[in-house]
Design a protein around this motif. Structure first.
Motif, PDB file in Angstrom:
ATOM      1  N   VAL A 296      20.800  57.651  43.028  1.00  0.00           N
ATOM      2  CA  VAL A 296      20.577  58.889  42.267  1.00  0.00           C
ATOM      3  C   VAL A 296      19.716  59.830  43.097  1.00  0.00           C
ATOM      4  CG1 VAL A 296      20.815  57.751  40.031  1.00  0.00           C
ATOM      5  CG2 VAL A 296      18.561  57.909  41.107  1.00  0.00           C
ATOM      6  N   GLY A 297      19.616  61.089  42.629  1.00  0.00           N
ATOM      7  CA  GLY A 297      18.944  62.101  43.433  1.00  0.00           C
ATOM      8  C   GLY A 297      17.780  62.815  42.787  1.00  0.00           C
ATOM      9  N   SER A 298      17.261  62.307  41.681  1.00  0.00           N
ATOM     10  CA  SER A 298      16.130  62.976  41.034  1.00  0.00           C
ATOM     11  C   SER A 298      15.210  61.947  40.392  1.00  0.00           C
ATOM     12  CB  SER A 298      16.619  63.963  39.970  1.00  0.00           C
ATOM     13  OG  SER A 298      17.172  63.269  38.863  1.00  0.00           O
TER      14      SER A 298
ATOM     15  N   LEU B 201      10.952  64.543  45.326  1.00  0.00           N
ATOM     16  CA  LEU B 201      12.194  64.738  44.575  1.00  0.00           C
ATOM     17  C   LEU B 201      12.185  66.121  43.923  1.00  0.00           C
ATOM     18  CD1 LEU B 201      12.314  61.176  43.030  1.00  0.00           C
ATOM     19  CD2 LEU B 201      13.843  62.070  44.797  1.00  0.00           C
ATOM     20  N   PRO B 202      13.364  66.688  43.667  1.00  0.00           N
ATOM     21  CA  PRO B 202      13.412  68.074  43.182  1.00  0.00           C
ATOM     22  C   PRO B 202      12.737  68.301  41.841  1.00  0.00           C
ATOM     23  CG  PRO B 202      15.584  67.026  43.055  1.00  0.00           C
ATOM     24  CD  PRO B 202      14.713  66.120  43.866  1.00  0.00           C
ATOM     25  N   ASP B 203      12.619  67.263  41.011  1.00  0.00           N
ATOM     26  CA  ASP B 203      12.035  67.441  39.676  1.00  0.00           C
ATOM     27  C   ASP B 203      10.731  66.682  39.488  1.00  0.00           C
ATOM     28  OD1 ASP B 203      13.306  65.003  39.862  1.00  0.00           O
ATOM     29  OD2 ASP B 203      13.918  64.967  37.758  1.00  0.00           O
ATOM     30  N   GLY B 204      10.140  66.204  40.579  1.00  0.00           N
ATOM     31  CA  GLY B 204       8.867  65.515  40.417  1.00  0.00           C
ATOM     32  C   GLY B 204       8.535  64.610  41.581  1.00  0.00           C
ATOM     33  N   ASP B 205       7.396  63.946  41.444  1.00  0.00           N
ATOM     34  CA  ASP B 205       6.888  63.034  42.455  1.00  0.00           C
ATOM     35  C   ASP B 205       7.600  61.687  42.334  1.00  0.00           C
ATOM     36  OD1 ASP B 205       5.223  61.188  43.898  1.00  0.00           O
ATOM     37  OD2 ASP B 205       3.619  62.663  43.779  1.00  0.00           O
ATOM     38  N   GLY B 206       7.969  61.108  43.474  1.00  0.00           N
ATOM     39  CA  GLY B 206       8.622  59.813  43.447  1.00  0.00           C
ATOM     40  C   GLY B 206       7.780  58.729  42.810  1.00  0.00           C
ATOM     41  N   LEU B 207       6.464  58.896  42.834  1.00  0.00           N
ATOM     42  CA  LEU B 207       5.593  57.893  42.236  1.00  0.00           C
ATOM     43  C   LEU B 207       5.832  57.741  40.734  1.00  0.00           C
ATOM     44  CD1 LEU B 207       2.183  58.484  44.054  1.00  0.00           C
ATOM     45  CD2 LEU B 207       3.794  56.601  44.377  1.00  0.00           C
ATOM     46  N   GLN B 208       6.347  58.798  40.098  1.00  0.00           N
ATOM     47  CA  GLN B 208       6.680  58.694  38.670  1.00  0.00           C
ATOM     48  C   GLN B 208       7.724  57.611  38.447  1.00  0.00           C
ATOM     49  OE1 GLN B 208       8.029  62.680  37.882  1.00  0.00           O
ATOM     50  NE2 GLN B 208       5.970  63.479  37.542  1.00  0.00           N
TER      51      GLN B 208
END
Length: 198
Positions: free
Chosen positions: A34-36, A58-65
């Motif tokens: 996936v990409g987001s 990622l375009p909609d937030g931090d990868g740590l989420q």
């Protein structure tokens, strides 16, 4: 049972390359890509992967989420972070065991395999080293590889082969993609193989 892997990467080309390379190994099962961040969290909840290859930006937030959501859903799962600024990424204390590696995107695919190997379930064979079979190369790519191994720049190679610098760079990228190498790793490999190819 193979290690179940989820890839969360917004750069489509890199995402597809990772899927293609990891799917070649019988010890791994790519269960999704996936990409987001939102898609990553949803995929973690529905697929419950053993390992997530995670882009930090990622375009909609931090990868740590995504990593935090995975840790709640599946505490035994592990994460390998990919970042163009790996040296600045810090593991949150609560994810210190979940995140097993933070790799710069400029590193070679082989480096990623080395981080995955210790995560394989007991009884599965270690991941094979990526092959460097020059039979996969075209004649022109082989010539370029020889020149790289001899320590020549793209400009020098272009002049010697009577092609443009852009053409040489295209061949270099093609060789890197075929073997999962970074630019620096390509030079190292080419140097080691230069005598055999001469």
């Amino acid at each position: 049972m193979a290690l179940r892997v989820l890839i969360v990467e917004d750069q489509l080309m890199l995402q597809q390359l990772l899927v293609g390379m990891l799917e070649r190994h019988p010890a791994l099962e790519v269960v999704g890509s996936v990409g987001s961040a939102a898609e990553g969290i949803t995929a973690c909840a529905t697929l419950l992967p053993d390992l997530v290859i995670l882009d930090m930006a990622l375009p909609d937030g931090d990868g740590l989420q995504v990593a935090q959501a995975l840790h709640v859903l599946r505490p035994s799962a592990r994460v390998i972070v990919l970042s163009s600024f790996a040296s600045t990424v810090e593991r949150p204390p609560e994810l210190s065991t979940a995140i097993v590696a933070i790799l710069d995107k400029n590193r070679a695919f082989q480096d990623l395999l080395h981080e995955i190997e210790p995560l394989l379930p007991i009884g599965l064979d270690p991941l094979p080293e990526p092959s460097f079979n020059t039979e996969q190369l075209t004649q022109r790519e082989l010539e370029v590889l020889q020149e790289i191994g001899a320590g020549h720049s793209s400009k020098t190679i272009a002049e010697k082969l009577c092609v443009s610098v852009r053409t040489v760079e295209t061949h270099r990228r093609s060789i890197c993609q075929k073997f999962g190498l970074s630019g620096a790793a390509l030079v190292h490999k080419a140097t080691l193989l230069s005598r055999k190819l001469a």
